[in-house]
Design an enzyme around this catalytic site. Sequence first.
Site, PDB file in Angstrom:
ATOM      1  N   LEU A   3      72.615  48.623  53.773  1.00  0.00           N
ATOM      2  CA  LEU A   3      71.232  49.016  53.554  1.00  0.00           C
ATOM      3  C   LEU A   3      70.404  48.935  54.835  1.00  0.00           C
ATOM      4  CD1 LEU A   3      69.032  49.860  51.566  1.00  0.00           C
ATOM      5  CD2 LEU A   3      68.620  47.434  51.083  1.00  0.00           C
ATOM      6  N   GLN A  46      71.125  51.912  56.920  1.00  0.00           N
ATOM      7  CA  GLN A  46      70.658  53.193  56.398  1.00  0.00           C
ATOM      8  C   GLN A  46      69.156  53.375  56.599  1.00  0.00           C
ATOM      9  OE1 GLN A  46      71.992  54.075  52.399  1.00  0.00           O
ATOM     10  NE2 GLN A  46      73.880  52.897  52.702  1.00  0.00           N
ATOM     11  N   CYS A  47      68.407  52.292  56.505  1.00  0.00           N
ATOM     12  CA  CYS A  47      66.953  52.371  56.666  1.00  0.00           C
ATOM     13  C   CYS A  47      66.579  52.271  58.134  1.00  0.00           C
ATOM     14  CB  CYS A  47      66.271  51.251  55.886  1.00  0.00           C
ATOM     15  SG  CYS A  47      66.547  51.343  54.109  1.00  0.00           S
ATOM     16  N   THR A  48      65.429  52.836  58.465  1.00  0.00           N
ATOM     17  CA  THR A  48      64.911  52.729  59.832  1.00  0.00           C
ATOM     18  C   THR A  48      64.215  51.385  59.953  1.00  0.00           C
ATOM     19  OG1 THR A  48      64.569  55.115  59.864  1.00  0.00           O
ATOM     20  CG2 THR A  48      63.474  53.825  61.565  1.00  0.00           C
ATOM     21  N   VAL A  49      64.910  50.409  60.509  1.00  0.00           N
ATOM     22  CA  VAL A  49      64.369  49.058  60.627  1.00  0.00           C
ATOM     23  C   VAL A  49      63.776  48.906  62.019  1.00  0.00           C
ATOM     24  CG1 VAL A  49      64.863  46.595  60.504  1.00  0.00           C
ATOM     25  CG2 VAL A  49      66.075  48.201  59.002  1.00  0.00           C
TER      26      VAL A  49
END
Length: 712
Positions: free
Chosen positions: A566, A569-572
Amino acid sequence: LDCHLFSHCLFIFCTVWACLCITAQQISKAMSDIKILQFAPFESFVSPTFWHKLAELKLDYDRLSDTKRSIYGYYTNRKASGCLLEVDYSAYNSEAQTPKFSHAANGSIYNKNTIEEFKALDKTSLLADEGKQLLDDMRNGRALNDASLLTRFFVLSFADLKCHSYYYWFAFPCPLTPALELLTSPTKLKEMPNSGTYVEAICVLPAHAQNFFILHVNEQAKVCEALSLSDALGKFDEQQAQHYIYCFADPSEYENPAWLMRNYVALLFQKCPTLIGKSLKFLGLRYDQQMQLDNSLMWQVRQSEACNYEQVQFVGWEANRNGKMGPRMANMRDSMDPAKLAENSINLNLKLMKWRLVPDLNLDILANTKCLLFGAGTLGCAVARNLLSWGFKHITLMDSGKVGYSNPVRQSLYTHSDAVAGNCMKATTAAARLLEINPSAVTKGYVLEIPMPGHTVGEALRAQTEQHLQRIEEEVLAHDVIFLLTDSRESRWLPTLLGAANQKIVMNAALGFDSYLVMRHGSTRQLIGDCNRNVEGLKCISGQQLGCYFCNDVTAPGNSLKDRTLDQQCTVTRPGVSNIAASYAVELLVALLQHPQRELAPAYYANTRQQTEVQQPEGLLGILPHSIRGMLCNYENILPATQKFAQCIACSERVLAAYRSEGHEFLFKTFETAKYLEDLTGISEFKRLNSEIIDFDDNEFDMSDNEDDDDN
């Protein structure tokens, strides 16, 4: 004897006193019989369009200049109401353009920069200066050739453009000449003998020439003709003047003539001083709804004293709505259309830049540039808001996502209620929210998937993908600038390809955890001539040779979301990174659009670290780097520039040629497998050779220390 003398003296005194009292009574009675002609003062009527135009001129042209500007007004003598002088947006035209049945008035406006300047200005001196200009026009004959100069006015104003409030004070300058004695009661034209003959002579004149003229009426000679002021007063004949009736268009509805007759009288006595003490006839033309002159009035007057025009004082300031001498205030906030009000307010800050800081800033280019944003997430929202701040009006967003609960705190165009609804698509919601912020903007949102290399399209989705491709291609063609703001590398490939194929400006912004990249892609538009400037210590890359986002890669983009956790996949990112990158992306675009070469503007970079201090050539808003790489860990920016890669999988000529010849078939091959792009561009072979060079055995290298010892 003394008593007799006293009585005699007392008798004489009483007799003289009685005579004096009788004389005083007679003089008083005689004075009470003299009627002084009064004039109906002008009343200003200001159309809201007058203030709108003033605001536009102040922002775009006058800026900090407060020198007077010539304007025009008009008045009508057809079914006149009150005694009005009107001004509207046409007041600022280079020539007077009056409505039908109206006459022009010449004026000036003094628009001050601050309310303090407006208040502190010497009003008496200003009125005297304008009055002297009026007298000069009378002396040198300009008023004879252009009678509208007799209807003179000016406006002192201050425009509070932030609050849309306008402080103003009208004045209608007039010399303070001796009073006119009214010899008879006013007479209506229809009650006068031979009035029909007068009307026929008047109607011969064109409408614009009926503001001031002279009617020559000699009943014995059977003459009745209308003369212009220049014809009658230029070569004044005192004998013929006995038969003159001085006519003017009278905007007054009262028994008293309009204020402008005062200047008419002043002109006559200045040009023809022999008229002083003689009976003169003035005819105020007043048309009714049917264009009949029956209600026109004639006044027979006499001025007994001459006027010293060298020392004359002036009057003419208009009273405010309370009947006191003072300015008025017009608040346009309530009368303006809310959308127009918002547009003016939004553009205020931008136009103020042109006053002092950037006079050559071209805001029209920004307002007319159409921007297409791929991605309506954190970067897309921030970029869109910055575009609005710069005055961009045409913004289109493309995204396939819905607004989630985690979005509103980072993505400024969404709210918690959007997430609660559960069916709010980002693209359409963002477009609607932009329109709420600026009603004059033209925004659109399209919900669609961006096809990507390495993301196989099954037969069930092929028709939908075809539709999405067609929509994307149409929108790219319809826009001038493309922003790459998506959250994966492979989703930027198709917009990059289409931007290069259609010669569009492409701006890219990408985020890391605490870093960002902002860059402008090189242009495929042909460069005419060599406009690049060589600077010692700096290397120059023309805009046509600058690389794109994929030019530094030696591999084709694949499915970056496959087999990712996760957090992968996310733009952190650190929350501030997206706003910084979005701001840089928009600022770089604005600087690019203001450059004479636009997207073909060259980029410069230093050869060595020692040459980083060399000053780069600047455009209107500063330097134009190829890319900006920033890091929050040390709060630094670097400005690298790279050339196009001949085997780039997005903008190379091989890829562009394949797309132009095969179209969607080529695209679907790339969607099936990213290796197709590597084979097409030759990167596959390049990667093989690169591996052979890099994969070496340490034993194959002879690292002799003896050589080093020898060197020492």
